[in-house]
Scaffold this active site. Structure first.
Site: not given
Length: 657
Positions: A26, A257, A401, A463
């Site tokens: 890149h 890019h 998280e 869960h």
């Protein structure tokens, strides 16, 4: 002295030459951010290439890791021992430390492995937290540095950026300064294809200082940096740049890019930049200019070591930075458990162990993603680490998280702290890419994952983790522990703290009966598996279980022994640690895998996939190979056949009895 632009053009030349030689990489981002990076590295960054591990150095993170040639060029030009010009010449090749994305275990000066966008910035938040915490402990004389980030459009689009930026703003991490490479290009094309938000306003709303500048003008970037340094908030500097600057027909487009420019375009770029030198050749005046800039930090480093010697804190500080931890807490704590074995959930047993650990080891910093009362990660004496008290040792991460996991990586990589943080095991999926980077970088991060099975009960299948334990065990270099009682939980904590890499503790919501009742001469859980009970009669069965299922296996073993069927009971808190043991130990615990006269049986309240490596194909595997259900835990164990009443007859049937 070469101009700042001429120094920057050395970065551009190395970037396009290396990518061209590899025909992979890149080039656009390094060519666009060369002026801004030159301003940072020649005027502001506090570092010394001759001492890359100097504890009070600034930390620099290339969050836009795809532009790796930017940092490789900067390290080489400023005088780090590596990468050499030959390393750069072999960019992205097997023999070179100049990997496609920067890897912190390959090169000094690469503070963290980057590439998954957004995680570098989020990791830098953790580094900034560690700096402020250690500053509160040791003062300005020993800890007084900044964390710098170069981030791209993609880093600021990723969801983790929202988590990390929100946390940094809330904690007022003013030593964190992010240079945003605003080139308005992604792989697909213009950012207009996918974004219309006001990025600066979003960060300002999260209590960041923001400033814009012409990223193609080193002096203007430097002025923006000075403004950021003066502000007490974390700073986002919007550097308006031109991707692939210098490539006359491709600059400003996505064509620069993620692909080599091509020989013709490189030739045109050399002419455009006034850079007639051959590939990988840096003129003497430019090298001297860069090396002079790289040497700026030598005096500051020498002065810092003089302060360290005079501080009276030298031994303590260096031991803290080196991560030296004792385990003196373990034996007296285990003795207390064995004297009065508790029936508690292992999440509670973890909290009990942490009371001893946090009192004995001041380097620990705990936290939870808004589940403190469920994860049991906060001990009584812990104070919050917040903007008013960086000396606190507990972080309320909020419902972040992924951001929590990445920040813990940053704290561990910074050094001086040992981070642990909690959430539910099922939400390890939210953290997973950061957990993978913990393992890739060998960062000592401890994940406290509770509610580890259908045993969590009524919250139901959304869960209840089923596939998570085995999927986490697949991550190389991650130690996964699932302890069966309070003693095993303490041993697993000790093993995690003794490790140089990451660990994950999977802990129960429901209370578990104590299974370890006798003292041992070593940390048995650190072995990964051990014989909890040996067969009384001739061995016919080996029962293997983890966590909450060990007590079920103990009942099954008792019933089989009552019928004269010799049964070994093996507790296996960590399959990975067991696999690391020598062949003699493994053979002793699990002998005769080819002997069909000995039946191996595994019991774990999760997927059975993977257990065949221990049971053999003729063995039995009891678990849960579908999603769970919403009901009280005892009803679920009965429903899924994870009881002594359900399993014992199947073992007898397999034995032909």
């Amino acid at each position: 002295m070469p101009t700042q632009r001429r120094l920057a053009n050395a970065i551009r030349a190395l970037a396009m030459d290396a990518v061209e030689a590899a025909n992979s990489g890149h080039p656009g981002m390094p060519m666009g951010m060369a002026d801004a990076a030159t301003a940072l590295f020649t005027r502001h960054l506090k570092h010394d290439p001759k001492a890359p591990d100097w504890p009070d150095r600034d930390r620099f993170v290339l969050s836009a890791g795809h532009g790796s040639m930017l940092i490789y060029a900067l390290l080489h030009l400023t005088g780090y021992a590596r990468p050499t010009i030959d390393d750069i010449r072999n960019f992205r090749q097997l023999t070179s430390p100049c990997a496609g994305h920067p890897e912190n275990f390959m090169l000094d000066g690469v503070e963290t492995t980057t590439g998954p966008l957004g995680q570098g910035l989020a990791t830098a938040v953790g580094m900034a937290i560690a700096e402020r915490h250690l500053n509160s402990v040791y003062g300005d004389e020993l800890v007084d540095h900044r964390t710098w980030v170069i981030a791209g459009d993609g880093c600021l689009m990723e969801g983790i950026n929202h988590e990390a930026a929100g946390l940094a703003g809330h904690l007022r991490l003013g030593r964190l300064i992010v240079l945003w490479d605003d080139n308005r290009i992604t792989i697909d094309g213009s950012t207009d294809l996918s974004r219309n938000e006001d990025v600066m306003a979003r960060h300002a709303a999260m209590h960041w200082h923001t400033v814009e500048c012409d990223g193609m003008d080193s002096a203007k970037v430097s002025k923006a940096i000075e403004e950021a340094i003066a502000d007490p908030r974390p700073s986002l500097i919007r550097c308006k740049t031109i991707i692939g600057y210098g490539a006359p027909t491709k600059q400003g487009t996505s064509a620069t890019h993620g692909a080599a420019l091509g020989a013709d375009e490189v030739a045109l770029a050399r002419k455009e930049l006034g850079w007639p030198d051959e590939p990988f050749v840096i003129p003497d005046d430019v090298i001297k200019g860069w090396r002079d800039a790289g040497g700026r930090g030598a005096k500051e480093r020498a002065e810092w070591y003089r302060r360290l010697d005079a501080s009276g804190k030298k031994d303590d500080f260096l031991a803290r930075i080196d991560g030296k931890l004792g385990d003196e807490w373990l034996k007296p704590y285990l003795d207390s458990l064995l004297a009065n074995p508790p029936k508690v959930a292992t999440r509670k047993a973890s909290e009990m162990a942490l009371e001893a650990i946090n009192a004995a080891i001041p380097a620990t910093i705990g936290g939870s993603a808004d589940l403190t009362g469920s994860n049991n990660t906060k001990t009584k004496a812990m104070q919050p680490l917040d903007a008013s008290n960086y000396g606190g040792r507990y972080i309320y991460y909020g419902i972040r998280e992924f951001g929590m996991a990445a920040a813990m990586n940053g704290m561990a990589l910074h050094g001086g702290v040992v981070p642990y943080g909690g959430t539910f095991l099922v939400f390890s999926d939210y953290c997973r890419n950061a957990i993978r980077l913990s393992a890739l970088q060998n960062a000592r991060v401890i994940y406290v994952m509770t509610h580890d099975s259908i045993g969590l009960g009524e919250d139901g299948p959304t869960h209840q983790p089923i596939e998570h334990l085995q999927s986490l065990r697949l991550i190389p270099n991650l130690a996964v522990y699932r302890p069966a009682d309070a003693v095993e939980t303490a041993e697993c904590w000790a093993a995690a703290l003794a490790s140089e890499g990451p660990s994950l503790l999977a802990l129960s919501r429901q209370n578990l009966a104590p299974v370890r009742l006798d003292a041992a001469s070593e940390n048995l859980s650190a072995r990964g598996a051990y014989r909890l009970k040996a067969a009384s009669a001739a061995r016919k069965v080996i029962l293997m279980a983890t966590g909450s299922e060990v007590e079920i296996a103990a009942e099954i073993a008792s019933r089989l022994e009552a019928q004269g069927i010799g049964t070994d009971l093996v507790s296996m808190p960590s399959t990975g640690r067991f696999d690391e043991q020598d062949a003699a130990y493994r053979e002793d615990i699990l002998p005769d895998v080819s002997n069909k006269q000995i039946l191996r049986v595994s019991i774990e309240a999760g997927t059975t996939i993977g257990w065949e490596r221990y049971t053999g194909l003729h063995g039995l595997r009891f678990g849960v190979d579908r999603y769970g259900a919403s009901a009280p835990a005892p009803d679920l164990y009965t429903h899924f056949g994870l009881t002594a009443d359900a399993i014992t007859p199947k073992i007898l049937e397999k034995l032909g009895l």
